[in-house]
Scaffold this motif. Structure first.
Motif, PDB file in Angstrom:
ATOM      1  N   LEU A 299       0.848  -1.197   0.000  1.00  0.00           N
ATOM      2  CA  LEU A 299       0.000   0.000   0.000  1.00  0.00           C
ATOM      3  C   LEU A 299       0.883   1.247   0.000  1.00  0.00           C
ATOM      4  O   LEU A 299       0.609   2.212  -0.703  1.00  0.00           O
ATOM      5  N   SER A 300       1.947   1.175   0.786  1.00  0.00           N
ATOM      6  CA  SER A 300       2.861   2.311   0.852  1.00  0.00           C
ATOM      7  C   SER A 300       3.514   2.546  -0.521  1.00  0.00           C
ATOM      8  O   SER A 300       3.601   3.676  -1.008  1.00  0.00           O
ATOM      9  N   LEU A 301       3.942   1.433  -1.154  1.00  0.00           N
ATOM     10  CA  LEU A 301       4.568   1.547  -2.486  1.00  0.00           C
ATOM     11  C   LEU A 301       3.555   2.068  -3.513  1.00  0.00           C
ATOM     12  O   LEU A 301       3.878   2.932  -4.339  1.00  0.00           O
ATOM     13  N   ALA A 302       2.316   1.569  -3.416  1.00  0.00           N
ATOM     14  CA  ALA A 302       1.283   1.977  -4.369  1.00  0.00           C
ATOM     15  C   ALA A 302       1.010   3.472  -4.249  1.00  0.00           C
ATOM     16  O   ALA A 302       0.814   4.164  -5.263  1.00  0.00           O
ATOM     17  N   SER A 303       1.013   3.986  -3.010  1.00  0.00           N
ATOM     18  CA  SER A 303       0.725   5.420  -2.858  1.00  0.00           C
ATOM     19  C   SER A 303       1.876   6.248  -3.419  1.00  0.00           C
ATOM     20  O   SER A 303       1.675   7.314  -3.983  1.00  0.00           O
ATOM     21  N   LEU A 304       3.084   5.685  -3.324  1.00  0.00           N
ATOM     22  CA  LEU A 304       4.259   6.380  -3.871  1.00  0.00           C
ATOM     23  C   LEU A 304       4.236   6.389  -5.397  1.00  0.00           C
ATOM     24  O   LEU A 304       4.570   7.370  -6.040  1.00  0.00           O
ATOM     25  N   LYS A 305       3.814   5.264  -5.981  1.00  0.00           N
ATOM     26  CA  LYS A 305       3.859   5.104  -7.443  1.00  0.00           C
ATOM     27  C   LYS A 305       2.584   5.577  -8.130  1.00  0.00           C
ATOM     28  O   LYS A 305       2.506   5.592  -9.345  1.00  0.00           O
ATOM     29  N   GLY A 306       1.562   5.822  -7.329  1.00  0.00           N
ATOM     30  CA  GLY A 306       0.291   6.238  -7.924  1.00  0.00           C
ATOM     31  C   GLY A 306      -0.510   5.078  -8.511  1.00  0.00           C
ATOM     32  O   GLY A 306      -1.362   5.276  -9.367  1.00  0.00           O
ATOM     33  N   TRP A 307      -0.253   3.847  -8.045  1.00  0.00           N
ATOM     34  CA  TRP A 307      -1.014   2.692  -8.547  1.00  0.00           C
ATOM     35  C   TRP A 307      -2.384   2.644  -7.865  1.00  0.00           C
ATOM     36  O   TRP A 307      -2.471   2.856  -6.642  1.00  0.00           O
ATOM     37  N   GLY A 308      -3.402   2.300  -8.618  1.00  0.00           N
ATOM     38  CA  GLY A 308      -4.723   2.126  -8.029  1.00  0.00           C
ATOM     39  C   GLY A 308      -4.818   0.783  -7.308  1.00  0.00           C
ATOM     40  O   GLY A 308      -4.264  -0.214  -7.782  1.00  0.00           O
ATOM     41  N   VAL A 309      -5.486   0.760  -6.144  1.00  0.00           N
ATOM     42  CA  VAL A 309      -5.677  -0.525  -5.448  1.00  0.00           C
ATOM     43  C   VAL A 309      -7.171  -0.772  -5.248  1.00  0.00           C
ATOM     44  O   VAL A 309      -7.964   0.162  -5.120  1.00  0.00           O
ATOM     45  N   TYR A 310      -7.519  -2.048  -5.265  1.00  0.00           N
ATOM     46  CA  TYR A 310      -8.915  -2.450  -5.066  1.00  0.00           C
ATOM     47  C   TYR A 310      -8.973  -3.319  -3.813  1.00  0.00           C
ATOM     48  O   TYR A 310      -8.183  -4.256  -3.658  1.00  0.00           O
ATOM     49  N   ALA A 322     -11.668   0.255   7.106  1.00  0.00           N
ATOM     50  CA  ALA A 322     -10.291   0.037   6.626  1.00  0.00           C
ATOM     51  C   ALA A 322      -9.922   1.122   5.611  1.00  0.00           C
ATOM     52  O   ALA A 322      -8.823   1.691   5.668  1.00  0.00           O
ATOM     53  N   ARG A 323     -10.852   1.439   4.721  1.00  0.00           N
ATOM     54  CA  ARG A 323     -10.565   2.473   3.707  1.00  0.00           C
ATOM     55  C   ARG A 323     -10.258   3.800   4.379  1.00  0.00           C
ATOM     56  O   ARG A 323      -9.302   4.495   4.013  1.00  0.00           O
ATOM     57  N   LEU A 324     -11.063   4.109   5.378  1.00  0.00           N
ATOM     58  CA  LEU A 324     -10.898   5.384   6.085  1.00  0.00           C
ATOM     59  C   LEU A 324      -9.521   5.455   6.752  1.00  0.00           C
ATOM     60  O   LEU A 324      -8.780   6.426   6.608  1.00  0.00           O
ATOM     61  N   GLU A 325      -9.189   4.384   7.452  1.00  0.00           N
ATOM     62  CA  GLU A 325      -7.918   4.360   8.183  1.00  0.00           C
ATOM     63  C   GLU A 325      -6.730   4.372   7.222  1.00  0.00           C
ATOM     64  O   GLU A 325      -5.739   5.058   7.460  1.00  0.00           O
ATOM     65  N   LEU A 326      -6.861   3.611   6.133  1.00  0.00           N
ATOM     66  CA  LEU A 326      -5.746   3.532   5.175  1.00  0.00           C
ATOM     67  C   LEU A 326      -5.536   4.883   4.501  1.00  0.00           C
ATOM     68  O   LEU A 326      -4.402   5.315   4.289  1.00  0.00           O
ATOM     69  N   GLN A 327      -6.653   5.543   4.185  1.00  0.00           N
ATOM     70  CA  GLN A 327      -6.545   6.851   3.545  1.00  0.00           C
ATOM     71  C   GLN A 327      -5.866   7.847   4.488  1.00  0.00           C
ATOM     72  O   GLN A 327      -5.093   8.694   4.054  1.00  0.00           O
ATOM     73  N   ARG A 328      -6.123   7.651   5.795  1.00  0.00           N
ATOM     74  CA  ARG A 328      -5.501   8.513   6.800  1.00  0.00           C
ATOM     75  C   ARG A 328      -3.990   8.219   6.878  1.00  0.00           C
ATOM     76  O   ARG A 328      -3.176   9.123   6.928  1.00  0.00           O
ATOM     77  N   SER A 329      -3.657   6.926   6.857  1.00  0.00           N
ATOM     78  CA  SER A 329      -2.227   6.568   6.973  1.00  0.00           C
ATOM     79  C   SER A 329      -1.451   6.844   5.689  1.00  0.00           C
ATOM     80  O   SER A 329      -0.266   7.168   5.745  1.00  0.00           O
ATOM     81  N   TYR A 330      -2.098   6.665   4.541  1.00  0.00           N
ATOM     82  CA  TYR A 330      -1.407   6.898   3.253  1.00  0.00           C
ATOM     83  C   TYR A 330      -2.244   7.884   2.448  1.00  0.00           C
ATOM     84  O   TYR A 330      -3.062   7.487   1.602  1.00  0.00           O
ATOM     85  N   LEU A 333      -2.716   7.442  -1.287  1.00  0.00           N
ATOM     86  CA  LEU A 333      -3.157   6.125  -1.785  1.00  0.00           C
ATOM     87  C   LEU A 333      -4.438   6.263  -2.612  1.00  0.00           C
ATOM     88  O   LEU A 333      -5.397   6.911  -2.179  1.00  0.00           O
ATOM     89  N   LYS A 334      -4.400   5.652  -3.814  1.00  0.00           N
ATOM     90  CA  LYS A 334      -5.593   5.709  -4.661  1.00  0.00           C
ATOM     91  C   LYS A 334      -6.380   4.413  -4.487  1.00  0.00           C
ATOM     92  O   LYS A 334      -6.026   3.389  -5.086  1.00  0.00           O
ATOM     93  N   ILE A 335      -7.421   4.461  -3.663  1.00  0.00           N
ATOM     94  CA  ILE A 335      -8.293   3.281  -3.525  1.00  0.00           C
ATOM     95  C   ILE A 335      -9.357   3.449  -4.617  1.00  0.00           C
ATOM     96  O   ILE A 335     -10.283   4.250  -4.480  1.00  0.00           O
ATOM     97  N   VAL A 336      -9.171   2.706  -5.704  1.00  0.00           N
ATOM     98  CA  VAL A 336     -10.026   2.959  -6.874  1.00  0.00           C
ATOM     99  C   VAL A 336     -11.300   2.100  -6.867  1.00  0.00           C
ATOM    100  O   VAL A 336     -12.152   2.267  -7.741  1.00  0.00           O
ATOM    101  N   GLY A 337     -11.416   1.184  -5.927  1.00  0.00           N
ATOM    102  CA  GLY A 337     -12.628   0.374  -5.874  1.00  0.00           C
ATOM    103  C   GLY A 337     -12.652  -0.483  -4.628  1.00  0.00           C
ATOM    104  O   GLY A 337     -11.605  -0.741  -4.024  1.00  0.00           O
ATOM    105  N   TRP A 338     -13.841  -0.906  -4.233  1.00  0.00           N
ATOM    106  CA  TRP A 338     -13.977  -1.768  -3.056  1.00  0.00           C
ATOM    107  C   TRP A 338     -15.289  -2.522  -3.132  1.00  0.00           C
ATOM    108  O   TRP A 338     -16.212  -2.130  -3.863  1.00  0.00           O
TER     109      TRP A 338
END
Ligand code: UDP
Length: 458
Positions: A299-310, A322-330, A333-338
């Motif tokens: 997740l950390s690498l994805a936020s650095l590289k701009g990769w979308g995660v589902y 989880a989305r809320l907390e992850l968005q807070r930590s990173y 981070l592009k959470i493009v779907g869930w």
């Protein structure tokens, strides 16, 4: 018509024969029994040799028409099954080590315990070894038969080496598979335009065999991340699976799970029991690379590289938290779907994943459900990287506590979980006992066999 004297002569001859057989029986005692057993044994060997020969001839005919690596491998696996082989593996020579690229093992119901013989066939190209075919043949007390089967396999390899170049033909196979898949996807309302290749275990460190399951000994998390970066950069696809002793144990009894684990592109060392088994069996440690830690690092690498995660899995509430907390930590981070993990329509979920253009797909639906889902749909999923992450969304959401660091460093998370949820965890973890018994048993058998080999050579 028979006269009275004639009848007497036949009766006397019969009695004489019986006396002779009885005398022979008495004289030779167990010998007669041994002779009958030897005759039976010879008959079995002749019958089995005939079956092997038919299998070989059939494979020869099919190999003549095999233009692609996929058909070649399928033919070889079918012949191996007919001849009672226990496993086959194709190992590609890469720099100074071998990489397992294809594996087949006898389906569960047909798997036979007992002594086996290992066979390694090097396949040369331009004077150097490019591949190795490694086979395990069931002996079943008929060593000469196993030898005959090994000879037939070697002949087949000699006559029909794997179609070259493998990578081209493989991508052709993949292309055909993708074409078939794209038709299925079109029916599901999705048109597939991109063609992605599936990367195998090429370029990753040589996997170690942990009781039949390959595990990649990554030196560090950074090394694992490097491979994921390559996968995304080359727009290929890879399915990684976290291996722990519980999965390995169940794979012995469940052929579907075993084939699924063998079919994954990379197995990572999730459980400390895998690391311990490696030390016992190979005298070599595998550093742990847990699914949960890799998830957070990715997740950390994805936020650095701009990769979308589902994020697929867990309850609706847990997924949202989880989305809320992850968005807070990173924050980047592009959470493009869930999607929560309690859905009915897998096709609709796959459409969502593909439309989101996610590069990384994490599935948190518990094991082995999550791996089965990925494996079943991996061809239709366009995300570059897929991995099952169990309870990691619940951990990210703060709903499930991680084991304290001291437990993680000591590899004792399983103890922590056992203490927290004794009933649930004991049900799952009790297989650790037979797992370790079999690891030690295998080590002793291997030692015994190599000792025997040394005595034979002496
Ligand atoms: N789960 C899910 N769908 C299901 C079953 C389970 O999404 O059909 C979720 C569940 O809500 C939980 C996770 O999968 O978040 C299971 O975590 P668990 O710790 O049991 O998995 P393990 O790490 O033990 O494989």
């Amino acid at each position: 018509m028979m006269t009275v004297e004639g009848g007497w002569s036949v009766a006397l001859f019969g009695i004489g024969l019986l006396v002779l057989v009885a005398m022979l029986g008495c004289l030779h005692g167990g010998r007669l029994h041994d002779i009958i057993l030897a005759l039976k044994r010879n008959r079995t060997i002749v019958q089995e040799s005939k079956t092997a020969k038919h299998g070989f001839e059939d494979a020869e005919t099919r190999m003549r028409n095999a233009r692609s690596f996929g058909v070649w491998w399928q033919t070889l696996s079918e012949m191996a099954q007919q001849m009672n082989f226990q496993s086959l593996g194709i190992w590609n020579h890469h720099r100074d080590h071998y990489v397992l690229t294809r594996a087949w093992s006898m389906p569960e119901g047909l798997f036979a315990a007992g002594k086996t013989m290992k066979l390694t066939l090097p396949l040369h190209k331009n004077g150097t070894i490019e591949w190795e075919l490694r086979a395990r043949i069931w002996i079943n007390d008929f060593l000469e038969l196993s030898g005959h089967q090994a000879m037939l396999l070697a002949r087949l390899m000699d006559e029909f080496p794997p179609p070259e170049p493998q990578r081209e033909t493989e991508s052709l196979d993949r292309h055909l598979e993708m074409t078939v898949q794209s038709k299925a996807d079109e029916r599901a309302g999705e048109s597939v335009t991109t063609l992605q290749t599936v990367v195998g275990t090429d370029h990753v460190p040589t996997p170690l065999d942990i009781m039949g399951i390959p595990v990649v000994p990554f030196e560090s998390y950074d090394q694992a991340l490097e491979y994921v970066e390559r996968i995304v950069k080359s727009n290929s696809k890879s399915f990684w699976v976290a291996i722990n002793p519980i999965k390995v144990y169940h794979a012995w009894h469940d052929s579907e799970l075993r084939n699924l684990l063998l079919g994954a592109d990379v197995g990572i060392c999730d459980g400390v029991g895998v690391s311990i088994a490696s030390r016992i069996l190979h005298g070599r440690d595998i550093k742990r690379c847990t699914g949960c830690d890799l998830f957070f690092r990715l997740l950390s690498l994805a936020s650095l590289k701009g990769w979308g995660v589902y994020l697929l899995g867990a309850s609706t509430e847990s997924n949202a938290a989880a989305r809320l907390e992850l968005q807070r930590s990173y924050p980047d981070l592009k959470i493009v779907g869930w999607q929560d993990g309690y859905f009915e329509d897998s096709r609709a979920v796959i459409r969502q994943i593909n439309r989101s253009k996610a590069k990384l797909l994490f599935v948190a639906m518990g094991s082995p459900k999550q791996e089965q889902w990925i494996s079943r749909h991996r061809r239709a999923i366009k995300a570059n990287f897929c991995m099952g992450v169990g309870g990691s969304f619940d951990i990210a959401a703060g709903r499930l506590a991680r084991a304290p660091k001291i437990c993680r460093v000591a590899g004792a998370e399983f103890l922590y979980r056992l203490i927290r949820e004794p009933r649930k965890r004991w049900r799952i973890q009790k297989v650790l006992i037979p797992y370790f018994v079999r690891v030690v048993e295998k080590k002793l058998v291997d030692l015994f066999i190599s000792e025997e080999g040394r005595i034979d050579q002496a």
